[in-house]
Design an enzyme around this catalytic site. Structure first.
Site, short mmCIF file in Angstrom:
data_model
loop_
_atom_site.label_atom_id
_atom_site.label_comp_id
_atom_site.label_asym_id
_atom_site.label_seq_id
_atom_site.Cartn_x
_atom_site.Cartn_y
_atom_site.Cartn_z
N GLY A 1 0.81 -1.23 0.00
CA GLY A 1 0.00 0.00 0.00
C GLY A 1 0.84 1.27 0.00
O GLY A 1 0.82 2.03 0.96
N VAL B 1 -4.29 -7.15 -1.33
CA VAL B 1 -3.84 -8.11 -0.30
C VAL B 1 -4.91 -9.15 0.05
O VAL B 1 -4.62 -10.11 0.75
CB VAL B 1 -3.34 -7.42 1.00
N ASN C 1 1.45 -2.58 5.69
CA ASN C 1 0.84 -1.25 5.87
C ASN C 1 -0.57 -1.19 5.29
O ASN C 1 -1.44 -0.50 5.84
CB ASN C 1 1.74 -0.21 5.20
N SER D 1 -2.64 0.11 15.00
CA SER D 1 -3.30 1.38 15.28
C SER D 1 -3.40 1.53 16.80
O SER D 1 -3.35 0.53 17.52
CB SER D 1 -4.72 1.37 14.71
N TYR E 1 -13.06 -2.28 12.97
CA TYR E 1 -11.68 -1.82 12.78
C TYR E 1 -10.82 -2.19 14.00
O TYR E 1 -9.75 -2.77 13.86
CB TYR E 1 -11.65 -0.31 12.55
N CYS E 2 -11.33 -1.84 15.20
CA CYS E 2 -10.57 -2.17 16.42
C CYS E 2 -10.36 -3.68 16.52
O CYS E 2 -9.27 -4.13 16.87
CB CYS E 2 -11.28 -1.65 17.67
N LYS F 1 -7.54 -4.65 14.33
CA LYS F 1 -6.23 -4.17 14.77
C LYS F 1 -5.80 -4.85 16.08
O LYS F 1 -4.62 -5.09 16.29
CB LYS F 1 -6.22 -2.64 14.91
P1 NAP Z 1 -4.27 5.64 3.26
O1 NAP Z 1 -3.58 6.89 2.86
O2 NAP Z 1 -5.70 5.45 2.95
O3 NAP Z 1 -3.41 4.42 2.67
C1 NAP Z 1 -3.88 3.11 2.69
C2 NAP Z 1 -3.10 2.26 1.71
O4 NAP Z 1 -3.53 0.89 1.80
C3 NAP Z 1 -3.33 2.69 0.26
O5 NAP Z 1 -2.12 2.55 -0.46
C4 NAP Z 1 -4.36 1.68 -0.23
O6 NAP Z 1 -4.32 1.46 -1.62
C5 NAP Z 1 -3.87 0.44 0.50
N1 NAP Z 1 -4.90 -0.59 0.55
C6 NAP Z 1 -6.13 -0.53 1.11
N2 NAP Z 1 -6.79 -1.69 0.91
C7 NAP Z 1 -5.97 -2.50 0.22
C8 NAP Z 1 -6.07 -3.81 -0.30
N3 NAP Z 1 -7.18 -4.54 -0.16
N4 NAP Z 1 -5.01 -4.34 -0.96
C9 NAP Z 1 -3.89 -3.61 -1.15
N5 NAP Z 1 -3.74 -2.35 -0.70
C10 NAP Z 1 -4.77 -1.81 -0.03
O7 NAP Z 1 -4.22 5.47 4.85
P2 NAP Z 1 -3.01 5.23 5.88
O8 NAP Z 1 -3.39 5.93 7.11
O9 NAP Z 1 -1.70 5.54 5.28
O10 NAP Z 1 -3.18 3.67 6.13
C11 NAP Z 1 -2.06 2.80 6.26
C12 NAP Z 1 -2.23 1.96 7.50
O11 NAP Z 1 -2.17 2.77 8.66
C13 NAP Z 1 -3.58 1.23 7.56
O12 NAP Z 1 -3.35 -0.11 7.98
C14 NAP Z 1 -4.34 2.00 8.62
O13 NAP Z 1 -5.32 1.24 9.24
C15 NAP Z 1 -3.21 2.41 9.54
N6 NAP Z 1 -3.48 3.49 10.48
C16 NAP Z 1 -3.76 4.76 10.04
C17 NAP Z 1 -3.94 5.79 10.97
C18 NAP Z 1 -4.20 7.21 10.57
O14 NAP Z 1 -4.62 8.02 11.38
N7 NAP Z 1 -3.94 7.58 9.34
C19 NAP Z 1 -3.86 5.51 12.33
C20 NAP Z 1 -3.60 4.22 12.75
C21 NAP Z 1 -3.39 3.24 11.80
P3 NAP Z 1 -5.35 2.20 -2.65
O15 NAP Z 1 -4.72 3.54 -2.95
O16 NAP Z 1 -5.37 1.30 -3.85
O17 NAP Z 1 -6.67 2.32 -1.97
#
Ligand code: NAP
Length: 277
Positions: free
Chosen positions: A11, A59, A85, A137, A150-151, A154
């Site tokens: 991702g 994934v 990620n 998370s 979601y929780c 995670k």
């Molecule tokens: P994001 O900008 O939305 O990035 C998510 C990434 O995951 C994108 O590249 C997306 O690809 C990819 N993805 C989603 N579903 C997928 C799938 N089925 N197969 C392959 N790739 C997939 O958000 P982010 O915050 O960076 O998220 C990354 C991680 O951090 C996640 O696991 C999220 O739960 C975690 N997280 C985020 C936060 C926060 O506040 N931002 C906090 C805690 C944890 P596409 O572009 O193709 O959709």
């Protein structure tokens, strides 16, 4: 750089994945990043031609993962670091959210990450070396109304990550669950799946949470570029932690949760102990 590593990051189209890939490339490492469409693949490879390699992967296509990893090992190089990620947030009151949405949430956030780990482990074991970072998370420690699925996903990834770490440490493989607080990525924007509202009884607990999350999307406290630097520090460390919390918001909430849990354990201690013997 003296010892460039090969990182496999799922991702990398936006958010943490993109920021970590950029930082790792700037440091001199090679990055294989997974994306879901050809345009994102082209854009990723253009970051640093020759060291930024894109691979197409959803994934949830679990059968594609082992051959993908084998191909990377054979043609690009040994995967020193896996970063799980890819993931997204499902937001919705649990009673209002259909079970297929829960399955989808776990398929991406849990089963996808597990399949990636199972695919890299034989190669890392053979080399007696490797790093796995699982982006969980603060929602893998604390909960709030409206993100039960979601929780749940995670918490599951935190548990799998911690247990796996105990299984592979003696093989030279370190596993770290990275638990960010709220960061400025696309998580609460384009990536979030929101169940529609249907049961008025939940308005009072859920509506303010949803409204607040939509209002702060893009203005969260956490800076993904700083998170990327912190993750690279973990990757370079000789003794990385099994859990790394990122962001002062996450730290405060998790500390409160632990204190509340201690208090509850004490309050019910006699009943807890009463079942021995
Ligand atoms: P994001 O900008 O939305 O990035 C998510 C990434 O995951 C994108 O590249 C997306 O690809 C990819 N993805 C989603 N579903 C997928 C799938 N089925 N197969 C392959 N790739 C997939 O958000 P982010 O915050 O960076 O998220 C990354 C991680 O951090 C996640 O696991 C999220 O739960 C975690 N997280 C985020 C936060 C926060 O506040 N931002 C906090 C805690 C944890 P596409 O572009 O193709 O959709």
């Amino acid at each position: 750089m003296a010892n460039p590593k090969h990182l496999l990051i799922t991702g990398v189209s936006s958010g943490f994945g993109r920021a970590l890939a950029r930082e790792a490339l700037a440091t001199g490492h090679h990055v294989v990043g997974t994306v879901r469409d050809a345009a994102s693949a082209e854009a990723f490879q253009a970051l640093v031609p020759g060291r930024a390699h894109a691979r197409l992967l959803d994934v949830t296509d679990h059968d594609a993962i082992e051959p993908l990893v084998r191909g990377i090992e054979a043609t690009i190089g040994p995967i020193d670091v896996l970063v799980n990620n890819a993931g997204y947030g499902h937001e919705g009151v649990m009673e209002e959210s259909p079970l297929p949405q829960m399955r989808r949430q776990f398929d991406v956030n849990v089963f996808g990450a597990a399949a990636m780990m199972k695919a890299v482990l034989p190669h890392m074991r053979a080399r007696r070396s490797g790093r796995i970072l699982n982006i969980t998370s603060m929602g893998g420690f604390i909960t709030m109304p409206g993100i039960a699925y979601y929780c749940g996903s995670k918490f599951a990834l935190e548990g799998i990550s911690e247990a796996l770490g105990k299984e592979v440490r003696h093989l030279g493989i370190h596993v770290t669950a990275v638990a960010p607080g709220s960061f400025r990525t696309d998580w609460a924007g384009r990536s979030m799946v929101r169940s529609p509202r249907s049961i008025g009884d939940y308005d009072v607990v859920f509506d303010p949470v949803r409204q607040r999350r939509m209002e702060v999307s893009g203005k969260q406290l956490g800076n993904p570029e700083k998170a990327a630097k912190a993750m690279l520090e973990i990757i370079e460390s000789d003794d990385p932690p099994s859990h790394l919390v990122l962001g002062s918001d996450a730290l405060a909430l998790i500390r409160t949760k632990i204190a509340d849990l201690q208090e509850e354990l004490s309050r019910w201690e006699a009943l807890t102990r009463s079942t021995d013997g």
